[in-house]
Design a protein around this motif. Sequence first.
Motif, PDB file in Angstrom:
ATOM      1  N   SER A 188     101.748   1.215  89.654  1.00  0.00           N
ATOM      2  CA  SER A 188     102.345   1.785  88.437  1.00  0.00           C
ATOM      3  C   SER A 188     103.512   0.929  87.954  1.00  0.00           C
ATOM      4  O   SER A 188     103.886   0.972  86.790  1.00  0.00           O
ATOM      5  CB  SER A 188     102.816   3.226  88.681  1.00  0.00           C
TER       6      SER A 188
ATOM      7  N   VAL B 217     102.627  14.978  84.290  1.00  0.00           N
ATOM      8  CA  VAL B 217     103.479  14.057  85.033  1.00  0.00           C
ATOM      9  C   VAL B 217     102.968  13.913  86.471  1.00  0.00           C
ATOM     10  O   VAL B 217     102.531  14.891  87.083  1.00  0.00           O
ATOM     11  CB  VAL B 217     104.953  14.553  84.977  1.00  0.00           C
ATOM     12  N   ASP B 218     102.947  12.696  86.970  1.00  0.00           N
ATOM     13  CA  ASP B 218     102.523  12.392  88.343  1.00  0.00           C
ATOM     14  C   ASP B 218     101.034  12.538  88.606  1.00  0.00           C
ATOM     15  O   ASP B 218     100.608  12.470  89.760  1.00  0.00           O
ATOM     16  CB  ASP B 218     103.279  13.272  89.361  1.00  0.00           C
TER      17      ASP B 218
ATOM     18  N   ALA C 124      93.031   6.513  91.789  1.00  0.00           N
ATOM     19  CA  ALA C 124      93.735   5.370  91.220  1.00  0.00           C
ATOM     20  C   ALA C 124      94.384   4.572  92.337  1.00  0.00           C
ATOM     21  O   ALA C 124      94.449   3.350  92.308  1.00  0.00           O
ATOM     22  CB  ALA C 124      94.788   5.839  90.222  1.00  0.00           C
TER      23      ALA C 124
ATOM     24  N   ASP D 261      90.850  11.337  96.687  1.00  0.00           N
ATOM     25  CA  ASP D 261      91.053  11.050  98.123  1.00  0.00           C
ATOM     26  C   ASP D 261      91.814  12.183  98.809  1.00  0.00           C
ATOM     27  O   ASP D 261      91.623  12.444  99.996  1.00  0.00           O
ATOM     28  CB  ASP D 261      91.825   9.729  98.304  1.00  0.00           C
TER      29      ASP D 261
ATOM     30  N   ASN E 126      91.590  12.676  89.273  1.00  0.00           N
ATOM     31  CA  ASN E 126      92.243  11.669  90.114  1.00  0.00           C
ATOM     32  C   ASN E 126      92.696  12.262  91.461  1.00  0.00           C
ATOM     33  O   ASN E 126      92.689  13.474  91.641  1.00  0.00           O
ATOM     34  CB  ASN E 126      93.450  11.100  89.361  1.00  0.00           C
TER      35      ASN E 126
ATOM     36  N   GLY F  43      98.971  10.403  87.892  1.00  0.00           N
ATOM     37  CA  GLY F  43      98.497   9.076  88.297  1.00  0.00           C
ATOM     38  C   GLY F  43      98.068   8.154  87.162  1.00  0.00           C
ATOM     39  O   GLY F  43      97.343   7.189  87.402  1.00  0.00           O
TER      40      GLY F  43
ATOM     41  N   THR G 220     100.768   6.445  78.444  1.00  0.00           N
ATOM     42  CA  THR G 220     101.752   7.374  77.882  1.00  0.00           C
ATOM     43  C   THR G 220     102.386   8.234  78.972  1.00  0.00           C
ATOM     44  O   THR G 220     101.851   8.347  80.075  1.00  0.00           O
ATOM     45  CB  THR G 220     101.093   8.300  76.830  1.00  0.00           C
ATOM     46  N   PRO G 221     103.551   8.820  78.682  1.00  0.00           N
ATOM     47  CA  PRO G 221     104.219   9.651  79.684  1.00  0.00           C
ATOM     48  C   PRO G 221     103.592  11.034  79.777  1.00  0.00           C
ATOM     49  O   PRO G 221     103.085  11.569  78.795  1.00  0.00           O
ATOM     50  CB  PRO G 221     105.649   9.755  79.168  1.00  0.00           C
TER      51      PRO G 221
HETATM   52  N1  LIG Z   1      96.777   9.826  97.025  1.00  0.00           N
HETATM   53  C1  LIG Z   1      96.798   9.406  95.778  1.00  0.00           C
HETATM   54  N2  LIG Z   1      97.975   9.254  95.162  1.00  0.00           N
HETATM   55  C2  LIG Z   1      97.999   8.825  93.888  1.00  0.00           C
HETATM   56  C3  LIG Z   1      96.793   8.535  93.195  1.00  0.00           C
HETATM   57  N3  LIG Z   1      97.120   8.131  91.946  1.00  0.00           N
HETATM   58  C4  LIG Z   1      98.463   8.147  91.870  1.00  0.00           C
HETATM   59  N4  LIG Z   1      99.004   8.571  93.027  1.00  0.00           N
HETATM   60  C5  LIG Z   1     100.442   8.744  93.329  1.00  0.00           C
HETATM   61  O1  LIG Z   1     100.959   9.723  92.449  1.00  0.00           O
HETATM   62  C6  LIG Z   1     102.302   9.413  92.076  1.00  0.00           C
HETATM   63  C7  LIG Z   1     102.464   9.396  90.575  1.00  0.00           C
HETATM   64  O2  LIG Z   1     101.710   8.339  90.015  1.00  0.00           O
HETATM   65  P1  LIG Z   1     102.003   7.730  88.580  1.00  0.00           P
HETATM   66  O3  LIG Z   1     100.920   6.752  88.315  1.00  0.00           O
HETATM   67  O4  LIG Z   1     103.398   7.281  88.432  1.00  0.00           O
HETATM   68  O5  LIG Z   1     101.783   9.028  87.681  1.00  0.00           O
HETATM   69  P2  LIG Z   1     101.828   9.166  86.104  1.00  0.00           P
HETATM   70  O6  LIG Z   1     100.736  10.080  85.685  1.00  0.00           O
HETATM   71  O7  LIG Z   1     101.826   7.826  85.471  1.00  0.00           O
HETATM   72  O8  LIG Z   1     103.225   9.895  85.877  1.00  0.00           O
HETATM   73  P3  LIG Z   1     104.043  10.001  84.471  1.00  0.00           P
HETATM   74  O9  LIG Z   1     103.768   8.763  83.725  1.00  0.00           O
HETATM   75  O10 LIG Z   1     105.474  10.124  84.842  1.00  0.00           O
HETATM   76  O11 LIG Z   1     103.525  11.194  83.788  1.00  0.00           O
HETATM   77  C8  LIG Z   1     102.609   8.096  92.740  1.00  0.00           C
HETATM   78  O12 LIG Z   1     103.304   8.314  93.904  1.00  0.00           O
HETATM   79  C9  LIG Z   1     101.234   7.509  93.003  1.00  0.00           C
HETATM   80  O13 LIG Z   1     101.232   6.597  94.067  1.00  0.00           O
HETATM   81  C10 LIG Z   1      95.538   8.706  93.880  1.00  0.00           C
HETATM   82  O14 LIG Z   1      94.452   8.501  93.356  1.00  0.00           O
HETATM   83  N5  LIG Z   1      95.620   9.163  95.163  1.00  0.00           N
END
Ligand SMILES: Nc1nc2c(ncn2[C@@H]2O[C@H](COP(=O)(O)OP(=O)(O)OP(=O)(O)O)[C@@H](O)[C@H]2O)c(=O)[nH]1
Lengths: 447, 299
Positions: free
Chosen positions: A54, A13-14, A183, A146, A143, A16, A89-90
Amino acid sequence: MSDLLRLATAGSVDDGKSTLVGRLLYDTKSVLADTLDAVHRASADRGLATPDLSLLVDGLRSEREQGITIDVAYRYFATPKRSFVLADTPGHVQYTRNTVTGASTAQLAVLLVDARKGVIEQTRRHAAVLALLGVPRLVLAVNKIDLVDYDEVTFSRIAKEFTAHATALGYTEDSVVEIPVSALAGDNVVEKSANTPWYSGPTLLEHLENVPVEPDPHDAPFRFPVQYVIRPRTAEHLDYRGYAGLVAAGTVKPGDEVVVLPSGRRSTVTKIDTADGELAEAAAGQSVTLLLADDIDISRGDLISVTGNEPTVTDELDATLCWLAEKPLRAGARVLVKHGTRTVQAMVTELRDRFDEQNLSSVDSPASLELNEIGRVALRLAEPVPLDDYSFSRRTGSFLVIDVSDGSTLAAGLVGAPLPLLENGVESCTGGSAATPDNHALVSPGP
Amino acid sequence: MTLALDTLGRLESEAIHIFREVAGEFDRPVILFSGGKDSTLLLHLAIKAFYPAPVPFPLLHVDTGHNFDEVIEFRDRVVAQHGLRLEVAKVQDWIDDGRLEERPDGTRNPLQTVPLLDSINEHKYDAVFGGGRRDEERARAKERIFSLRTAFGQWDPKRQRPELWNLYNGRHRAGEHVRVFPLSNWTELDVWNYIEREGIELPDIYYSHQRDVFLRDGMWLAEGPWGTARDGETLLRKTVRYRTVGDGSCTGAVESDASDIHAVIAEVSASRLTERGATRADDRLSEAAMEDRKREGYF
Ligand SMILES: Nc1nc2c(ncn2[C@@H]2O[C@H](COP(=O)(O)OP(=O)(O)OP(=O)(O)O)[C@@H](O)[C@H]2O)c(=O)[nH]1
Ligand SMILES: [Mg+2]
């Protein structure tokens, strides 16, 4: 080269995933203006300075409220080189069943890790599910690169650790590719990044456009689960009796000798019919209607197979399950098994072992299989069924385990033992160094 | 001869497989049929799936009374041509006997849900085919091919069953039903390419024609039983076509010279708007308009 690639995202989760999918759609200009406007508006409403990509895929109200993905989103996009069917997927462990849904038809999975955290419990769980389902190729997207200042050492460490893990799960080295990405900023997703001069490999999109995709093997033995018997009983087609279905494996031609299972009766294919006329040959993936030389009793649930190289007809099923229900599985459970077009009653006679996907070991004779656990079981079926090993034929080696009372799907079933470690029966290592669980609580646990 | 299926062949094969699964596992399926392009495509695929036998399902249309005449005429002609059975649930009947109330804004699109669910209950339909596609809208992108609905016809996106491989689980309890979406994986462009390949006939309004329209909320609406231009809106004669066909009160026409299938394909390929964004007022209501309607039991 195949014109289509089916891929799924995976990872905790989270990490990205949805942002990466949004970035891929955005940077390939696959997002139409009104959709993009809606994302811009929604991001501004949330007080964000830049659009949250997203939101292109997190389409449910509760997903947007909680900022997580709950169910699979299917997106379609194309570049001049290839078309893509993408399942986002989640990552949350509570919704692993939806990850399994997205991965079950994927030819490649993009598994994400957060560069700050590296490989964690949920990464290993998803990797195990992908290996079990036989998703042939993996991309490890490291991911949020940065957030670690585009550091090569961090990337290499994670890539090395993951490759070792994937290899232990049965992946060869060239079926796994590691890419450092952001991402959020777009580094190495579609455009090559100037921030990672030390990385000389392809961008994610370049890799997706060029990775070889194994087509359905045409030399596989012919398998055809009968879905429906077509009997028009009209003056024009008085004696027409056709067996409708989708070729699950191999090819078939008029004149081929076939056997109908489980009865074992033999006949010859006289005609392959479709609404567009007769075919000289049909192959895996095609929906057709077969006509046979002999008037034998065939109905939905039967399997028409090539003679010689036939599936085993048995009422004892040795299988691996990925358990997807809240209520645990215990030996003695009565369930339904849906295999091909046949649904039979079954009893789980034994829980042989549970796969510990964190330590890549197995635990003998567990008392139960809990939500999201993978284990090997023995099932007794109420009637004999023709079975192939999953590793031999994905379509005729897979089945659903269904709850007798409410009809819900309880598990993904795979004939045999597709995971190498389970097969070799590696000694159990209970009480070992259990990895620490991800401590990502849902904002609201939901019903 | 190459055996590999192309995109359209693969999508066709998948849809036929889905129709046959439902025929094999359900007692009382029905196909939602409005005469629009997606439902016409659905029927075309059903006919192919059971060839040379007739389609073993009846059709159901929830008629808002705000449909385009050309589409209703086309609907009836197709039904007669294939010797099919069509059940029509008229929203007007529900309004007349007080089971539904006309909305102040005059749009009847949201009023379709009750007649749909009442018809499903009355006829005990256990599988309902719809022409929904995942590429239409992001709540639809979350939809399963077999989507379980409660006895109240409701969709609970958090309680969706896993859908594994191409093994569909259609089990349900008495009173529940399953919505089935054979076109789930088709895009708008796939639909048009397939219509071209198969030579499928559609209502004329999908191709460019002259029509009196007025601009409301950025959409070109036609006049009809649902009303006409209000103060400040002017009727203008324009060359238009429809990208989607739904309730006349909220389906907009797009300005277009695309008078045949080739021109439509060229136009759709180059379009920078989604078909719903370009033509549906009902989806602009809120961020979750479609999800909310689906939860209540909408298509
Ligand atoms: N700094 C940074 N933040 C990122 C990056 N990719 C995603 N995020 C942040 O990470 C958080 C979660 O991103 P999501 O894309 O919702 O993550 P997810 O993997 O789809 O999460 P679930 O589907 O719930 O498992 C968000 O606040 C994004 O903006 C990245 O490459 N760099
Ligand atoms: Mg997500």
